[in-house]
Design an enzyme around this catalytic site. Sequence first.
Site, PDB file in Angstrom:
ATOM      1  N   GLY A   1       4.895  27.385  87.809  1.00  0.00           N
ATOM      2  CA  GLY A   1       5.712  28.529  88.225  1.00  0.00           C
ATOM      3  C   GLY A   1       6.598  29.073  87.109  1.00  0.00           C
ATOM      4  O   GLY A   1       6.769  28.445  86.058  1.00  0.00           O
ATOM      5  N   HIS A   2       7.200  30.202  87.372  1.00  0.00           N
ATOM      6  CA  HIS A   2       7.983  30.987  86.397  1.00  0.00           C
ATOM      7  C   HIS A   2       9.074  30.181  85.674  1.00  0.00           C
ATOM      8  O   HIS A   2       9.682  29.282  86.242  1.00  0.00           O
ATOM      9  CB  HIS A   2       8.639  32.180  87.112  1.00  0.00           C
ATOM     10  CG  HIS A   2       9.654  31.758  88.135  1.00  0.00           C
ATOM     11  ND1 HIS A   2      10.977  31.556  87.835  1.00  0.00           N
ATOM     12  CD2 HIS A   2       9.529  31.451  89.447  1.00  0.00           C
ATOM     13  CE1 HIS A   2      11.617  31.173  88.912  1.00  0.00           C
ATOM     14  NE2 HIS A   2      10.760  31.089  89.911  1.00  0.00           N
ATOM     15  N   ASP A   3       9.301  30.526  84.419  1.00  0.00           N
ATOM     16  CA  ASP A   3      10.397  29.998  83.609  1.00  0.00           C
ATOM     17  C   ASP A   3      10.357  28.473  83.437  1.00  0.00           C
ATOM     18  O   ASP A   3      11.404  27.839  83.254  1.00  0.00           O
ATOM     19  CB  ASP A   3      11.762  30.410  84.207  1.00  0.00           C
ATOM     20  CG  ASP A   3      11.884  31.921  84.291  1.00  0.00           C
ATOM     21  OD1 ASP A   3      11.985  32.563  83.230  1.00  0.00           O
ATOM     22  OD2 ASP A   3      11.824  32.463  85.421  1.00  0.00           O
TER      23      ASP A   3
END
Length: 216
Positions: free
Chosen positions: A141-143
């Site tokens: 997932g993001h970041d």
Amino acid sequence: MKDIAIFGAGGFGREVHMLINQINSISNEWNFIGYYDDDTNKIGKTINGYKVLGGIDALNSHKEELFVIFAIAEPRIKKIVVEKVSNRLIKYPILIHPNVILGDYQFLEIGEGTIICANVVITVNIKIGKHVILNLACTVGHDTTIGDYCSFMPTINISGEVIIEDCVYVGTGAKIINQLKIGSNTIVGAGAVVAKDLPSFCTAVGVPAKPIKFFK
Ligand SMILES: CC(C)(COP(=O)(O)OP(=O)(O)OC[C@H]1O[C@@H](n2cnc3c(N)ncnc32)[C@H](O)[C@@H]1OP(=O)(O)O)[C@@H](O)C(=O)NCCC(=O)NCCS
């Protein structure tokens, strides 16, 4: 076509050969020359039609440019083997299965030697280190930041804003909840749910994952 070899003549090595064939079926990029392995019992043997050409010494005396991918799941062993390579003609490819879903390249960083298998999904603003394995059907997932030499077994879900330090191994089917940190060299057991930060150098198992062993 560029010459490529796989270091690690075990089961995952054969799966990485399959990955190379699948990349070639879309864009004829790689000329597979065979396997390398430090196990002297394997050297000279033929695996699915390809020879085990030698160990690290043979790689270090190779006389032409060669791309080598390390099919070694155990992060600490993978790091030791990679660090033994002294031949400047050896290069490290990034292998990504053609069906992988990746966020915009502008917002992704993927280090050399990293293997991304079929059905993986990697979203946005993600940094993945060198010689990482993301095995079949993992999601990231993001970041999220993943350190060098980490290995993720099939169907792991990593949520957003997770930090995973170098040489972490995560067993099949584990889940890592968002905004957590896993310290370097830690091993997460198959099926674990990481719901709190984990320290370095431990083995953690269960739901929620708890350290059961510490080591150096
Ligand atoms: C966690 C793991 C690394 C084992 O570590 P280990 O240090 O060898 O641990 P042991 O096998 O000695 O087990 C220690 C204890 O943890 C338990 N345990 C081991 N793995 C577990 C897991 N994934 N979930 C829950 N408990 C687990 C064992 O049953 C044992 O319990 P006990 O002390 O009550 O008998 C391993 O079991 C694992 O999950 N590996 C991942 C394998 C994988 O995903 N392979 C993918 C190949 S593609």
